[in-house]
Design a protein around this motif. Structure first.
Motif, PDB file in Angstrom:
ATOM      1  N   SER A   1       0.831  -1.214   0.000  1.00  0.00           N
ATOM      2  CA  SER A   1       0.000   0.000   0.000  1.00  0.00           C
ATOM      3  C   SER A   1       0.862   1.260   0.000  1.00  0.00           C
ATOM      4  O   SER A   1       0.527   2.253  -0.658  1.00  0.00           O
ATOM      5  CB  SER A   1      -0.947  -0.003   1.198  1.00  0.00           C
ATOM      6  OG  SER A   1      -1.829  -1.109   1.122  1.00  0.00           O
ATOM      7  N   LEU A   2       1.970   1.228   0.724  1.00  0.00           N
ATOM      8  CA  LEU A   2       2.894   2.373   0.712  1.00  0.00           C
ATOM      9  C   LEU A   2       3.523   2.537  -0.671  1.00  0.00           C
ATOM     10  O   LEU A   2       3.648   3.659  -1.177  1.00  0.00           O
ATOM     11  CB  LEU A   2       3.969   2.209   1.783  1.00  0.00           C
ATOM     12  CG  LEU A   2       3.491   2.395   3.223  1.00  0.00           C
ATOM     13  CD1 LEU A   2       4.580   1.986   4.211  1.00  0.00           C
ATOM     14  CD2 LEU A   2       3.054   3.840   3.470  1.00  0.00           C
ATOM     15  N   ILE A   3       3.904   1.423  -1.295  1.00  0.00           N
ATOM     16  CA  ILE A   3       4.470   1.487  -2.652  1.00  0.00           C
ATOM     17  C   ILE A   3       3.446   2.076  -3.615  1.00  0.00           C
ATOM     18  O   ILE A   3       3.766   2.933  -4.448  1.00  0.00           O
ATOM     19  CB  ILE A   3       4.937   0.091  -3.122  1.00  0.00           C
ATOM     20  CG1 ILE A   3       6.163  -0.346  -2.317  1.00  0.00           C
ATOM     21  CG2 ILE A   3       5.243   0.087  -4.623  1.00  0.00           C
ATOM     22  CD1 ILE A   3       6.567  -1.799  -2.512  1.00  0.00           C
ATOM     23  N   TYR A   4       2.194   1.641  -3.504  1.00  0.00           N
ATOM     24  CA  TYR A   4       1.133   2.182  -4.350  1.00  0.00           C
ATOM     25  C   TYR A   4       1.017   3.695  -4.159  1.00  0.00           C
ATOM     26  O   TYR A   4       0.905   4.450  -5.135  1.00  0.00           O
ATOM     27  CB  TYR A   4      -0.210   1.499  -4.046  1.00  0.00           C
ATOM     28  CG  TYR A   4      -1.326   2.046  -4.891  1.00  0.00           C
ATOM     29  CD1 TYR A   4      -1.567   1.543  -6.161  1.00  0.00           C
ATOM     30  CD2 TYR A   4      -2.123   3.087  -4.424  1.00  0.00           C
ATOM     31  CE1 TYR A   4      -2.583   2.058  -6.955  1.00  0.00           C
ATOM     32  CE2 TYR A   4      -3.136   3.619  -5.210  1.00  0.00           C
ATOM     33  CZ  TYR A   4      -3.363   3.107  -6.476  1.00  0.00           C
ATOM     34  OH  TYR A   4      -4.351   3.633  -7.272  1.00  0.00           O
ATOM     35  N   CYS A   5       1.036   4.137  -2.910  1.00  0.00           N
ATOM     36  CA  CYS A   5       0.937   5.577  -2.631  1.00  0.00           C
ATOM     37  C   CYS A   5       2.132   6.341  -3.196  1.00  0.00           C
ATOM     38  O   CYS A   5       1.971   7.474  -3.666  1.00  0.00           O
ATOM     39  CB  CYS A   5       0.804   5.823  -1.129  1.00  0.00           C
ATOM     40  SG  CYS A   5      -0.801   5.344  -0.464  1.00  0.00           S
ATOM     41  N   GLN A   6       3.293   5.726  -3.178  1.00  0.00           N
ATOM     42  CA  GLN A   6       4.475   6.367  -3.773  1.00  0.00           C
ATOM     43  C   GLN A   6       4.296   6.502  -5.281  1.00  0.00           C
ATOM     44  O   GLN A   6       4.581   7.554  -5.854  1.00  0.00           O
ATOM     45  CB  GLN A   6       5.732   5.533  -3.503  1.00  0.00           C
ATOM     46  CG  GLN A   6       6.264   5.612  -2.106  1.00  0.00           C
ATOM     47  CD  GLN A   6       7.475   4.700  -1.921  1.00  0.00           C
ATOM     48  OE1 GLN A   6       7.393   3.493  -2.145  1.00  0.00           O
ATOM     49  NE2 GLN A   6       8.583   5.286  -1.522  1.00  0.00           N
ATOM     50  N   GLN A   7       3.859   5.434  -5.917  1.00  0.00           N
ATOM     51  CA  GLN A   7       3.796   5.398  -7.381  1.00  0.00           C
ATOM     52  C   GLN A   7       2.584   6.103  -7.967  1.00  0.00           C
ATOM     53  O   GLN A   7       2.636   6.575  -9.100  1.00  0.00           O
ATOM     54  CB  GLN A   7       3.822   3.937  -7.859  1.00  0.00           C
ATOM     55  CG  GLN A   7       5.120   3.242  -7.549  1.00  0.00           C
ATOM     56  CD  GLN A   7       5.089   1.752  -7.869  1.00  0.00           C
ATOM     57  OE1 GLN A   7       4.035   1.171  -8.122  1.00  0.00           O
ATOM     58  NE2 GLN A   7       6.252   1.130  -7.839  1.00  0.00           N
TER      59      GLN A   7
END
Length: 190
Positions: free
Chosen positions: A39-45
């Motif tokens: 979820s953090l990676i998604y928010c970054q991307q």
């Protein structure tokens, strides 16, 4: 939420903490921890979240983050918490979870006191946000985040805890790409 902990300058780096309701130790199973990382990676991307440091403990998450303009950090946080709330409940219901009934009861019980929540409430309201507008605050929070698993006696050295950016700061590849900070406010992606 206190005005003291509100996001004022959305592009500034903020130290924020999300805590699980009743401090339930949710993040002890790999699937639950991976959900947070993904979820953090998604928010970054996709959402403009810039991560400088993180540490996922058993019942809370610490971050040093900012948002790319024109995105607002509170909007990213709201979406992150809403998404992970729903997905954590799905995982608790489907994973081999010995504490399933108890966890779902705690989350359902807490949802009764919040008109915005329909069934289950996983995260406590709000998030403790501190603007890191001075170098001394920024690096005090960076050290605090990375020392969390050492203080909890999970590991003896911060960089040994894989659910933290301390490994990135030790020169290795971590679970998330973070923007490294040095003592001169120069940031570099690693």
């Amino acid at each position: 939420m206190s005005h003291q902990y509100r996001v004022r300058n959305h592009e500034e780096i903020h130290f924020i903490t999300f805590t699980i309701i009743d401090w339930v130790d949710v993040f002890i199973r790999p699937a639950y921890k991976q959900l947070i990382i993904d979820s953090l990676i998604y928010c970054q991307q996709n959402k403009g979240l810039e991560i400088y440091a993180f540490c996922l403990m058993t019942n809370h998450l610490h971050l040093l983050v900012s948002a790319k303009h024109p995105i607002r950090l509170p909007d990213i946080v709201r979406d992150f918490k809403k998404h992970t709330n729903k997905q954590l409940i799905k995982l608790v219901e489907t994973e081999n979870e010995s504490r399933r009934d108890w966890m779902l009861y705690r989350f359902q019980y807490n949802a009764r006191f919040d008109d915005r929540i329909q069934n289950y409430k996983v995260w406590q309201d709000g998030y403790h946000s501190i603007e890191c507008d001075r170098e001394e605050i920024l690096f005090q929070k960076l050290d605090y985040i990375h020392d969390n698993p050492v203080r909890a006696e999970i590991v003896s050295h911060p960089e040994h805890y894989i659910y933290s950016s301390a490994i990135n700061y030790a020169g290795e590849k971590g679970l998330l790409e973070v923007i490294l900070l040095d003592r001169g406010f120069i940031s570099v992606k690693f």
